[in-house]
Enzyme design. Structure first.
Site, PDB file in Angstrom:
ATOM      1  N   GLU A 141      29.368 -20.829 -18.497  1.00 13.34           N
ATOM      2  CA  GLU A 141      29.885 -20.051 -19.530  1.00 13.34           C
ATOM      3  C   GLU A 141      31.401 -20.022 -19.574  1.00 13.34           C
ATOM      4  OE1 GLU A 141      28.312 -19.122 -16.935  1.00 13.34           O
ATOM      5  OE2 GLU A 141      28.380 -17.103 -16.446  1.00 13.34           O
TER       6      GLU A 141
ATOM      7  N   LYS B 143      22.058 -25.358 -20.003  1.00 13.64           N
ATOM      8  CA  LYS B 143      22.589 -23.998 -19.865  1.00 13.64           C
ATOM      9  C   LYS B 143      24.105 -24.312 -19.233  1.00 13.64           C
ATOM     10  CE  LYS B 143      23.900 -20.815 -17.911  1.00 13.64           C
ATOM     11  NZ  LYS B 143      25.333 -20.442 -17.799  1.00 13.64           N
TER      12      LYS B 143
ATOM     13  N   CYS C 239      32.858 -29.987  -5.169  1.00 15.74           N
ATOM     14  CA  CYS C 239      31.641 -29.744  -4.156  1.00 15.74           C
ATOM     15  C   CYS C 239      31.821 -30.719  -2.982  1.00 15.74           C
ATOM     16  CB  CYS C 239      30.365 -29.669  -4.689  1.00 15.74           C
ATOM     17  SG  CYS C 239      30.006 -31.253  -5.437  1.00 15.74           S
TER      18      CYS C 239
HETATM   19  P1  NAD Z   1      27.943 -20.624  -9.841  1.00 21.26           P
HETATM   20  O1  NAD Z   1      26.905 -20.541  -8.876  1.00 21.26           O
HETATM   21  O2  NAD Z   1      28.704 -19.363 -10.096  1.00 21.26           O
HETATM   22  O3  NAD Z   1      27.168 -20.750 -11.459  1.00 21.26           O
HETATM   23  C1  NAD Z   1      26.643 -22.040 -11.540  1.00 21.26           C
HETATM   24  C2  NAD Z   1      25.641 -21.749 -12.844  1.00 21.26           C
HETATM   25  O4  NAD Z   1      24.628 -20.733 -12.271  1.00 21.26           O
HETATM   26  C3  NAD Z   1      26.295 -21.184 -14.135  1.00 21.26           C
HETATM   27  O5  NAD Z   1      25.977 -21.908 -15.369  1.00 21.26           O
HETATM   28  C4  NAD Z   1      25.918 -19.723 -14.151  1.00 21.26           C
HETATM   29  O6  NAD Z   1      25.978 -19.368 -15.490  1.00 21.26           O
HETATM   30  C5  NAD Z   1      24.680 -19.495 -13.465  1.00 21.26           C
HETATM   31  N1  NAD Z   1      24.575 -18.431 -12.775  1.00 21.26           N
HETATM   32  C6  NAD Z   1      25.694 -17.601 -11.853  1.00 21.26           C
HETATM   33  N2  NAD Z   1      25.172 -16.554 -11.450  1.00 21.26           N
HETATM   34  C7  NAD Z   1      23.664 -16.565 -11.540  1.00 21.26           C
HETATM   35  C8  NAD Z   1      22.713 -15.697 -11.474  1.00 21.26           C
HETATM   36  N3  NAD Z   1      23.043 -14.527 -10.625  1.00 21.26           N
HETATM   37  N4  NAD Z   1      21.435 -15.812 -11.775  1.00 21.26           N
HETATM   38  C9  NAD Z   1      21.420 -16.807 -12.405  1.00 21.26           C
HETATM   39  N5  NAD Z   1      22.201 -17.931 -12.867  1.00 21.26           N
HETATM   40  C10 NAD Z   1      23.506 -17.767 -12.471  1.00 21.26           C
HETATM   41  O7  NAD Z   1      28.664 -21.671  -9.631  1.00 21.26           O
HETATM   42  P2  NAD Z   1      30.229 -22.130 -10.443  1.00 21.26           P
HETATM   43  O8  NAD Z   1      30.988 -21.236  -9.543  1.00 21.26           O
HETATM   44  O9  NAD Z   1      29.960 -22.357 -11.640  1.00 21.26           O
HETATM   45  O10 NAD Z   1      30.506 -23.319  -9.609  1.00 21.26           O
HETATM   46  C11 NAD Z   1      31.068 -23.759  -8.333  1.00 21.26           C
HETATM   47  C12 NAD Z   1      29.934 -23.803  -7.415  1.00 21.26           C
HETATM   48  O11 NAD Z   1      29.010 -25.047  -7.387  1.00 21.26           O
HETATM   49  C13 NAD Z   1      30.430 -24.307  -5.852  1.00 21.26           C
HETATM   50  O12 NAD Z   1      29.972 -23.644  -5.072  1.00 21.26           O
HETATM   51  C14 NAD Z   1      30.530 -25.811  -5.777  1.00 21.26           C
HETATM   52  O13 NAD Z   1      30.229 -26.443  -4.478  1.00 21.26           O
HETATM   53  C15 NAD Z   1      29.200 -25.925  -6.620  1.00 21.26           C
HETATM   54  N6  NAD Z   1      28.916 -27.277  -6.990  1.00 21.26           N
HETATM   55  C16 NAD Z   1      28.059 -27.907  -6.253  1.00 21.26           C
HETATM   56  C17 NAD Z   1      27.837 -29.289  -6.554  1.00 21.26           C
HETATM   57  C18 NAD Z   1      26.790 -30.160  -5.661  1.00 21.26           C
HETATM   58  O14 NAD Z   1      26.582 -31.497  -6.205  1.00 21.26           O
HETATM   59  N7  NAD Z   1      26.308 -29.823  -4.513  1.00 21.26           N
HETATM   60  C19 NAD Z   1      28.367 -30.149  -7.448  1.00 21.26           C
HETATM   61  C20 NAD Z   1      29.452 -28.998  -8.244  1.00 21.26           C
HETATM   62  C21 NAD Z   1      29.623 -27.759  -7.856  1.00 21.26           C
END
Ligand code: NAD
Length: 506
Positions: free
Chosen positions: A182, A179, A287
């Site tokens: 988006e 997934k 991240c």
């Molecule tokens: P996000 O949490 O908004 O989204 C991540 C995924 O979760 C997406 O595919 C999204 O569609 C899904 N999602 C979002 N809200 C949801 C919900 N309420 N219920 C179910 N699914 C949901 O994150 P983002 O903005 O895409 O990415 C940035 C974040 O990711 C930052 O916090 C960054 O630090 C973190 N990140 C962490 C790592 C790591 O290895 N720790 C690596 C890359 C990014």
């Protein structure tokens, strides 16, 4: 450079085909450098997701039963196709994420490391064997694939994170559902074609596009055995708790608030160069980006801030289409607003603005989602700008008096992904690496992100669950260990009923 392009309508990738969405719900995919909508991504319903899971489930046994060597061969072909198509991949990543060309190429190189590790899967799933553990019984433990597994990805690494989450899962014999975010679905769809060309059987690689409706189905559907999540901390926690409730193996990686500690003996020009790349690269949307620099002692802080000010104000913010760009836009207007609001709150809380990225011309004039590099000094624990992850180029200076104070401060934060120290003092570095409670630690290294064959994971709010991303632990996460005890009776084997607990005394 702002261009007008046709808006593409994207699909899912199910059963080896691009499949149109049926939900009539679409998300906008932007080119963050121009602010234009370039594609519409279908947002799957629970039912569409469930059908995709069903297709994956049907494809699984044949892939599981293929020899590990043949599976590795498909992964090797996929790797070759990634390198052959590197230019097109770079273009897609830059277009949908806003990264610079060099940054996108760097990301692809790191993605290849995960694929390389997966090519070595036969070595990582080797089992253990003991002869004659008792009564002519031989015993072995072997790793078997789980079945259908799902990966849910963030926007900030359109290829590296999805492939770090999935390459090993494919190689060890699972059927994988991605997934993708988006916000950046085009990279995931492009690599789907490459998996097909590499010879991966239909149904073993699925991309389901969507939002929380699709995610919730993946979490709840009993056919899904494991979930790998990477994204923000609140969603990571939700995924971990919900997936675990539904009996799945889950690892969920969250956000970071990473620090660079600078000891008085460090070379401050080297530190400043390291900080600028690690803090502002990819518009700070990593991240493992450094959020906060922590100079030890007022004199170190004053000198360092002066050097940083000059270097940061000289940075070039712009589109990937311009060759001398240091970093591009953030992912969306919403994200830009969040960063600008975080800076404004910091100012209200009394920070000192050393470099004000809000004043860059491009921030005011372009329709792209640009924020200039911002450095805030005299930031204190308890302030919002210190406590919250800011996913954009607003970075902090927190001044401390001693190494002990820096360690205490860092260890009290809820997020514990990465950290680094700059010093020439081995004893200080050793104390730091021993006492710091953070998953990935650097010594004189700007971003301590492990290479693909070492395990990657933060601690505390940066990772829920036990698995690692990258590294050999991936093979463990995506397999279950079965232990078989076997005896092949001969004519002389005596048949008895034994009521005592089995022991190895025979
Ligand atoms: P996000 O949490 O908004 O989204 C991540 C995924 O979760 C997406 O595919 C999204 O569609 C899904 N999602 C979002 N809200 C949801 C919900 N309420 N219920 C179910 N699914 C949901 O994150 P983002 O903005 O895409 O990415 C940035 C974040 O990711 C930052 O916090 C960054 O630090 C973190 N990140 C962490 C790592 C790591 O290895 N720790 C690596 C890359 C990014």
């Amino acid at each position: 450079m702002e261009t007008t392009q046709a808006v593409k309508v994207l699909t899912h990738f199910i059963g080896g085909e691009m499949v149109e969405g049926k939900s009539n719900r679409f998300g906008d995919v932007y080119n963050p450098s121009t602010g234009e909508v370039i594609a519409k991504v279908p947002l799957a319903t629970a039912e569409e997701t469930s059908q995709a899971i069903e297709t994956a489930q049907k494809a699984f046994p044949k892939w599981r039963d293929l020899s590990v060597g043949k599976r590795a061969d498909v992964v090797m072909k996929f790797r070759n196709l990634l390198t052959e198509n590197q230019e097109q991949l770079t273009q897609i990543i830059c277009e949908e994420s806003g990264k610079t060309i060099d940054d996108a190429k760097g990301e692809i190189t790191r993605a290849l490391e995960s694929v390389d590790l997966a090519i070595g899967a036969p070595h990582l799933v080797k089992g253990e064997y003991s002869v004659n553990v008792g009564g002519q019984i031989n015993s072995y433990s072997a790793k078997y694939p789980l079945g259908v597994v799902a990966a849910i990805s963030p926007f900030n690494f359109p290829i590296m994170v999805p492939l770090a989450q999935t390459s090993m899962a494919v190689a060890v014999g699972n059927a994988v559902i991605l997934k993708a975010s988006e916000k950046v679905p085009m990279t995931a769809l492009f690599i789907s074609e490459l998996w097909k060309k590499a010879g991966l059987p239909d149904g073993i690689w699925t991309v389901i596009n969507g939002d929380k409706d699709a995610v919730n189905e993946l979490l709840e559907n009993p056919k899904v055995q494991a979930i790998s999540f990477v994204g923000s901390t609140p969603v990571a926690q939700y995924i971990y708790e919900t997936g675990s409730k539904y009996g799945k193996r889950v690892n969920a990686f969250g956000g970071g608030k990473n620090n660079m500690v600078v000891m008085p003996d460090a070379d401050l020009t080297q530190v400043a160069d390291a900080f600028i790349g690690a803090a502002y690269g990819a518009a700070s949307q990593r991240c493992m980006a450094i959020s906060t620099i922590i100079p030890v002692g007022e004199e170190t802080a004053d000198k360092l801030v002066a050097i940083l000010k000059e270097k940061i104000n000289a940075l070039k913010v712009g589109s990937y289409t311009e060759t001398d760009t240091d970093f591009g836009p953030v992912i969306s207007q919403q994200s830009k607003d969040a960063v600008l609001n975080a800076i404004a709150r910091g100012v209200d809380e009394g920070v000192e603005v050393v470099c004000d990225g809000r004043e860059f011309d491009i921030v005011k004039q372009s329709k792209g989602f640009f924020v200039g590099p911002t450095l805030l000094d005299k930031v204190k624990p308890g302030m919002d700008i210190y406590e919250q992850e800011v996913f954009g180029p607003a970075r902090n200076v927190v001044r401390v008096r001693s190494l002990e104070e820096a360690i205490d401060l860092i260890n009290q934060h809820e997020l514990a992904n990465g950290v680094t120290i700059y010093t020439n003092d081995g004893a200080a570095a050793r104390k730091f690496t021993t006492e710091i409670d953070v998953g990935m630690v650097g010594v004189n290294v700007p971003i301590p992100i492990p290479v693909g064959y070492h395990n990657f994971a933060g601690f505390k709010g940066s990772r829920f669950g036990e698995g690692h991303m990258f590294g050999p632990d991936q093979a463990r996460f995506y397999t279950k260990t079965k232990t078989v005890s076997e005896r092949w009776p001969t004519a002389t084997t005596v048949s008895t009923s034994t009521f005592a607990f089995p022991s190895n005394n025979e």
